[in-house]
Design an enzyme around this catalytic site. Structure first.
Site, short mmCIF file in Angstrom:
data_model
loop_
_atom_site.label_atom_id
_atom_site.label_comp_id
_atom_site.label_asym_id
_atom_site.label_seq_id
_atom_site.Cartn_x
_atom_site.Cartn_y
_atom_site.Cartn_z
CE LYS A 216 -3.72 -2.42 2.42
NZ LYS A 216 -4.54 -2.51 3.66
CG ASN A 217 5.52 2.76 0.47
OD1 ASN A 217 5.65 3.60 -0.42
ND2 ASN A 217 6.28 2.75 1.54
CE LYS A 218 -1.86 6.80 -2.40
NZ LYS A 218 -2.58 8.10 -2.39
CG ASP B 250 9.88 -7.12 4.47
OD1 ASP B 250 9.03 -6.25 4.73
OD2 ASP B 250 10.64 -7.59 5.33
CB SER B 251 12.95 -3.07 1.25
OG SER B 251 11.88 -2.15 1.30
CG ASP C 140 15.14 7.05 -0.08
OD1 ASP C 140 15.61 5.96 0.31
OD2 ASP C 140 14.31 7.13 -1.01
CE LYS D 167 15.01 4.82 -3.61
NZ LYS D 167 13.91 5.27 -2.74
CE LYS E 15 8.23 -1.11 -0.10
NZ LYS E 15 8.14 -2.08 1.03
NE ARG F 5 11.41 -1.55 -3.30
CZ ARG F 5 11.63 -0.52 -2.49
NH1 ARG F 5 11.88 0.67 -2.99
NH2 ARG F 5 11.59 -0.68 -1.19
#
Length: 210
Positions: A10-12, A72-73, A158, A178, A14, A184
């Site tokens: 749900k992380n926009k 998962d990070s 970051d 990045k 990511k 990622r």
């Protein structure tokens, strides 16, 4: 017809990163919200990035019957025995957010000189297929933890994570750079190779010329 692939997040920020890096594949990529999973909440109680990412991918795949991708990070800092690790998103406790997490990290490293502030971002990406196939890949990006936040881009840690090759934080470098060098990005590069073998994923020819 494109294959549906649901990102178990749900992380926009990511989701945008993953969509951008996998845009060359023939997938119809959906977020959890776009797949109608607004209320699905998977408890990330694994002890490793691998356990958490596969748990999320499995849960979304079971509900949607589509290929599911989960990431998962987190950040590992050598002098903190690889903390915050799997607890990166909730490092500062209840009510944790990016600012509070960064403040706690700086507090923990307050007396630590630059030559002892090594760390790495880790990303483990897992795929779960309706036919039972599973894949996990890991990507890492090494760097140093700065003394103060710098930059206006990115999210999470970051603004504190300095990439030695550039002498700037992820938040200063911006998304374009990045997304080529991040943990990622490295994990997704490995995933691309897996996808070619597993689902016959084919990159656009111009991908190799960007």
């Amino acid at each position: 017809m494109k294959n549906k692939l649901v990102i178990a997040s749900k992380n926009k920020h990511k989701i945008e990163e993953i969509k951008d890096i996998l845009s060359a594949f023939n997938f119809n990529i959906l977020s959890m919200d776009e797949a109608g999973l607004t209320n699905l909440d998977v408890v990330e109680d694994g002890e490793t990035f691998e356990e958490n990412s596969m748990k999320k991918a499995d849960a979304v795949m079971m509900v949607t019957n589509c290929i599911a991708l989960a990431d998962d990070s987190g950040l590992e800092v050598d002098i903190l025995d690889n903390q915050p690790g799997v607890y990166s998103a909730r490092f500062s406790g209840e009510g944790a957010n990016d600012q509070k997490n960064n403040e706690k990290l700086l507090e923990r490293l307050q007396e630590v000189p630059m030559d002892k502030r090594q760390g790495r971002f880790v990303s483990v990406i897992s795929l779960a297929f309706p036919d039972g196939r599973k894949v996990s890949v890991r990507g890492e990006c090494s760097g140093m933890i700065g003394f103060e936040p710098k930059g206006d881009h990115g999210f999470g840690y970051d603004p504190l994570f300095i990439v030695p090759e550039y002498g700037k934080t992820f938040a200063e470098l911006g998304e374009e750079i990045k997304n080529k060098i991040s943990h990622r990005a490295k994990a997704l590069e490995k995933l691309q190779e897996e996808l070619k073998q597993i689902v016959g994923g084919k990159l656009r020819e111009d991908r190799n010329h960007q």
